[in-house]
Scaffold this motif. Sequence first.
Motif, short mmCIF file in Angstrom:
data_model
loop_
_atom_site.label_atom_id
_atom_site.label_comp_id
_atom_site.label_asym_id
_atom_site.label_seq_id
_atom_site.Cartn_x
_atom_site.Cartn_y
_atom_site.Cartn_z
N UNK A 41 7.66 6.37 10.21
CA UNK A 41 8.92 5.72 10.11
C UNK A 41 8.90 4.62 9.32
N UNK A 42 9.18 4.64 8.04
CA UNK A 42 9.01 3.48 7.28
C UNK A 42 9.76 2.12 7.74
N UNK A 80 2.73 3.13 1.24
CA UNK A 80 3.48 1.99 0.79
C UNK A 80 4.67 2.42 -0.23
N UNK A 81 4.50 3.46 -0.70
CA UNK A 81 5.69 3.98 -1.63
C UNK A 81 6.95 4.21 -0.73
N UNK A 82 6.57 4.80 0.57
CA UNK A 82 7.68 4.92 1.56
C UNK A 82 8.25 3.91 2.14
N UNK A 96 12.00 1.23 3.57
CA UNK A 96 11.54 0.48 4.66
C UNK A 96 12.38 -0.80 4.82
N UNK A 97 13.33 -0.92 3.75
CA UNK A 97 14.26 -2.07 4.03
C UNK A 97 13.61 -3.34 3.93
N UNK A 98 12.47 -3.43 3.17
CA UNK A 98 11.47 -4.71 3.20
C UNK A 98 12.17 -5.72 2.70
N UNK A 100 -3.98 8.48 -6.04
CA UNK A 100 -3.50 7.64 -7.15
C UNK A 100 -2.12 7.09 -6.80
N UNK A 101 -1.85 5.68 -7.19
CA UNK A 101 -0.75 5.10 -6.92
C UNK A 101 0.27 4.87 -8.10
N UNK A 102 1.26 5.87 -8.21
CA UNK A 102 2.21 6.05 -9.39
C UNK A 102 2.68 4.69 -9.56
N UNK A 103 2.60 4.32 -10.83
CA UNK A 103 3.06 2.79 -11.27
C UNK A 103 4.46 2.55 -11.01
#
Length: 234
Positions: free
Chosen positions: A22-23, A45-47, A52-54, A71-74
Motif C-alpha cells: 500500500x503506497x 519507490x516508483x509506486x 503515496x501522496x508524498x 533498473x530504475x526508469x529515469x
Amino acid sequence: DIYVSLKHGATLFIVGEEIGKSPKELAQFIATHQLTIWYSTPSILALLSQFGNLSALDCRSLRLVLFAGEVFPVKHLRALKQIWPDPVYYNLYGPTETNVCTFARIPDAIDEDRTEPYPIGPACAHCRPLVLDGDREVAMGEAGLLYMTGPSIFQGYWNRPVENAAAFIEHGGIRWYNTGDVVRETSGDGFIYLGRRDRMVKRRGYRIELGEIESALYRHEQIREAAVIAVPDD
C-alpha cells in the motif's frame, strides 16, 4: 543491512508485506517513524512517488535513499527526486550470491532530456570485477559478461554440484562467480548495466536485448511500466 544498524545503534524497520503493498500506508510509515535511510527496489519507490501522496507528508528526516534489484526508469527517478530533493541517492548492484558489489551516486540534478538509466558504478573495494566475452577479457568500452570475486561472494549452492558448475569459472587461477549480467565499463562512470545474457534473443539473425526495448518504451510519457517477452513465431 541488519548488522550496520546494530553496529551504529540505529533502529532497523523491516516493512511487512501488507504495508509494503500500500503506497499510502508505506509513505505514512516513513513519515511517522522519521526514517533517515531508505532501501528498497525501484518499483516500490516508483509506486511511492506516484500513489503515496508524498508531497503532503514530512519526510525531511531522510538522508539516504538506496535502491537495488532492478533498473530504475529515469522518468520515475526524476519524479521522486522532485518530491524528495534533499536525500543522497545511490544505485546499488549485486546479486544475492555476491551481496552489493558495485555502487553509484545519482547526480543531484537529473537532466530533463535524459532517458537512459544511470550506471551501476565501479566495484566496491572488497570486490574484484572481471568482464569476459567468452574466454577473452574485454577492453574498456566493450560489452561482456560480468564476473565477481572477493570475500563477499558465496561459497556455492548447498549440495547442488550442477548449479555450482554453471555459476563459477576458473580464470587466471582465481574462482569467479558468473552474475549473468552484461555490462560495459566506462572510464568515468564505472559499469553500465546492459541487461541479462539470458534475456537476449535472436530474430532473423539479429541479436535483440529485451531490456533495451523496455528502456525505449519507458521513454514514452504515457507508459508507466513495461515488460517485454519473446514469443516464438514461425
